[in-house]
Enzyme design. Sequence first.
Site, PDB file in Angstrom:
ATOM      1  N   ASP A 115      11.110  -0.292 -16.605  1.00  0.00           N
ATOM      2  CA  ASP A 115      10.448  -1.102 -15.423  1.00  0.00           C
ATOM      3  C   ASP A 115       9.357  -1.671 -15.199  1.00  0.00           C
ATOM      4  O   ASP A 115       8.234  -1.129 -16.207  1.00  0.00           O
ATOM      5  CB  ASP A 115       9.987   1.042 -14.165  1.00  0.00           C
ATOM      6  CG  ASP A 115      10.503   0.567 -12.831  1.00  0.00           C
ATOM      7  OD1 ASP A 115       9.805  -0.662 -11.907  1.00  0.00           O
ATOM      8  OD2 ASP A 115      11.285   1.041 -12.379  1.00  0.00           O
ATOM      9  N   SER A 154      11.687  -1.722  -6.993  1.00  0.00           N
ATOM     10  CA  SER A 154      11.995  -0.996  -7.412  1.00  0.00           C
ATOM     11  C   SER A 154      12.953   0.125  -7.012  1.00  0.00           C
ATOM     12  O   SER A 154      14.506   0.184  -7.734  1.00  0.00           O
ATOM     13  CB  SER A 154      11.126   0.278  -8.170  1.00  0.00           C
ATOM     14  OG  SER A 154       9.850  -0.453  -9.146  1.00  0.00           O
ATOM     15  N   ASP A 209       8.980   2.593   7.793  1.00  0.00           N
ATOM     16  CA  ASP A 209       7.748   4.393   7.751  1.00  0.00           C
ATOM     17  C   ASP A 209       7.393   3.839   8.587  1.00  0.00           C
ATOM     18  O   ASP A 209       5.685   5.340   8.765  1.00  0.00           O
ATOM     19  CB  ASP A 209       7.151   3.193   6.148  1.00  0.00           C
ATOM     20  CG  ASP A 209       6.869   2.564   6.257  1.00  0.00           C
ATOM     21  OD1 ASP A 209       7.090   1.745   6.008  1.00  0.00           O
ATOM     22  OD2 ASP A 209       6.494   2.050   4.874  1.00  0.00           O
ATOM     23  N   ASP A 226       5.656  -1.457 -15.254  1.00  0.00           N
ATOM     24  CA  ASP A 226       5.134  -1.471 -13.750  1.00  0.00           C
ATOM     25  C   ASP A 226       4.082  -0.596 -13.426  1.00  0.00           C
ATOM     26  O   ASP A 226       3.188  -1.173 -12.563  1.00  0.00           O
ATOM     27  CB  ASP A 226       6.988  -0.747 -12.913  1.00  0.00           C
ATOM     28  CG  ASP A 226       6.635  -1.421 -11.729  1.00  0.00           C
ATOM     29  OD1 ASP A 226       5.980  -2.904 -11.704  1.00  0.00           O
ATOM     30  OD2 ASP A 226       6.887  -0.645 -10.663  1.00  0.00           O
ATOM     31  N   HIS A 244       0.624  -3.068 -12.683  1.00  0.00           N
ATOM     32  CA  HIS A 244       0.500  -3.033 -10.962  1.00  0.00           C
ATOM     33  C   HIS A 244      -1.218  -2.779 -10.782  1.00  0.00           C
ATOM     34  O   HIS A 244      -2.351  -3.304 -10.256  1.00  0.00           O
ATOM     35  CB  HIS A 244       0.951  -1.870 -10.296  1.00  0.00           C
ATOM     36  CG  HIS A 244       2.067  -2.470  -9.258  1.00  0.00           C
ATOM     37  ND1 HIS A 244       2.034  -3.552  -8.912  1.00  0.00           N
ATOM     38  CD2 HIS A 244       3.526  -1.259  -9.421  1.00  0.00           C
ATOM     39  CE1 HIS A 244       3.569  -3.427  -8.687  1.00  0.00           C
ATOM     40  NE2 HIS A 244       4.119  -2.062  -8.890  1.00  0.00           N
TER      41      HIS A 244
END
EC number: 5.4.2.12
Length: 518
Positions: free
Chosen positions: A15, A65, A265, A405, A409
């Site tokens: 990832d 992702s 969301d 990943d 970040h």
Amino acid sequence: MQTHRPKPMTLVILDGWGLRDTQENNAIANASTPHMDDWLANRPHAQVRTSGRDVGLPDGQMGNSEVGHLNLGAGRVVYQEFTRVSCAIEDGSFMHNQVLLDAIRAANEAGGAVHLYGLLSPGGVHSHQDQILAAVQCAKQNGASEIYIHALLDGRDTPPQSAMEYMTRFEEGLQKLGAGRVATVCGRYFTMDRDKRWERVERGYRLMALGEGTPFDSACEAIQAAYDAQQTDEFVEPAVMVEQGQPIGMINDGDTLICMNFRADRVREISHVFTDTTFEPFVRDGLPKLSAYVCLTQYDVSLQNVQIAYPPVALTNILGQVMAQHGLTQLRAAETEKYAHVTYFFNGGQEQPGEGEDRLLVASPKVATYDMQPAMSAAELTDRVIEKIQSTPYDLVVVNYANPDMVGHTGVYEAAVQAIETVDTQLGRLTDAIVQMGGEVLITADHGNADQMVDEQGTAHTAHTLNPAPLIYLGRDAQLHDGRLSDVAPTLLALMGLPQPLEMDGVSLVQFTQPAVA
């Protein structure tokens, strides 16, 4: 069709491991990765594209992702909601969307207005203002006499004080259409909540339904006043446009309300406010009896009394389902941060495991940020997977390593280098165990991240990149060709000697150089 079936066939997803030519500020290129270096020099390898239209996103938009795993598991390009709606506008079908037409007609028959609300932004994360303009055009073409826009300002996915430019451009679009007026303005902070901070949502509701806000003659005047008060777009206080002291576009009985956010969301809560039969968080003074409430996409399956313009598209004959149809077993394994990706998203948005599908979850470390523990739980994940496959003869194993990943970040270069080196070490252990069992391995990534740790301005780069992912095959003599993420599932099926279903429009990227022995 190859008749040889390695067991287990293993897909390893790194990832955030992108391929970038430049070594500068590239944690992947500068880390010590003896296993990956060896495979890239001596084993079949290629590149797969991970962004933009290749994964169902707009051109130039970085992958993520969720999107990456959807495409990996589906074996086809899975068009995301943003792209679905944009394509519908481009081909003209948006103007004939039956849900939109019915909602507009319902307002017309009730003598009501059509109201559109959403994030007025070109950011493309939750919405896009061009799609709101298209909805205004649709309402006008279908006889709506009054069309009002309730604009939520961005400042998170766009620069913090950019709304004036975007509002000016939007109102120029309204003038060209000869329809639509901006009725209210407020920062997204007051309406687009997702953490049950109902006092914020209530202010957004009361602005749209009751006209409770600071009065202004125009949206641009409201934005300028906010800037004069040192407010950024996200936090612009509720403002209502007035004529002769009265709000021009409150939401009334008989009106239709259309939410134009495609991402769910942050509009679930406000949608419940307008549509729930019973509602407890606050008293809904002046709740309008709407002719229709339209969600652009599916926001929440529990919403009542709503119509969905672009409902979810069910994915059939994805990789996991093909395994089950052939009576084959699978293992999905990841640590907490990426567990949903190798299960829910890899399965096309299905929560429940498929037949013959086992799952292995390893807890991610409880640290504030992963630069504090760049190894994360990679070693334990590897231990558990090896233990599991040595005790259970799985046909397909899918493993995700989260480190590139999650540490990428953080923007901490040194930690990202450690994360990459950790993954390379664990990859060596995992692949050794699989090959010793007679299995084969296909290694790839869902998108880039750790391949660029500093941006052009010299500050920490914490976002994903547009760079391709590696595709490495540890198995028989073969060649790999470049492709995109949706080609990985067809490649796995070819390696396993299984037919590719028609629904998969990806292509196998493997070409065997000599026949396999059954």
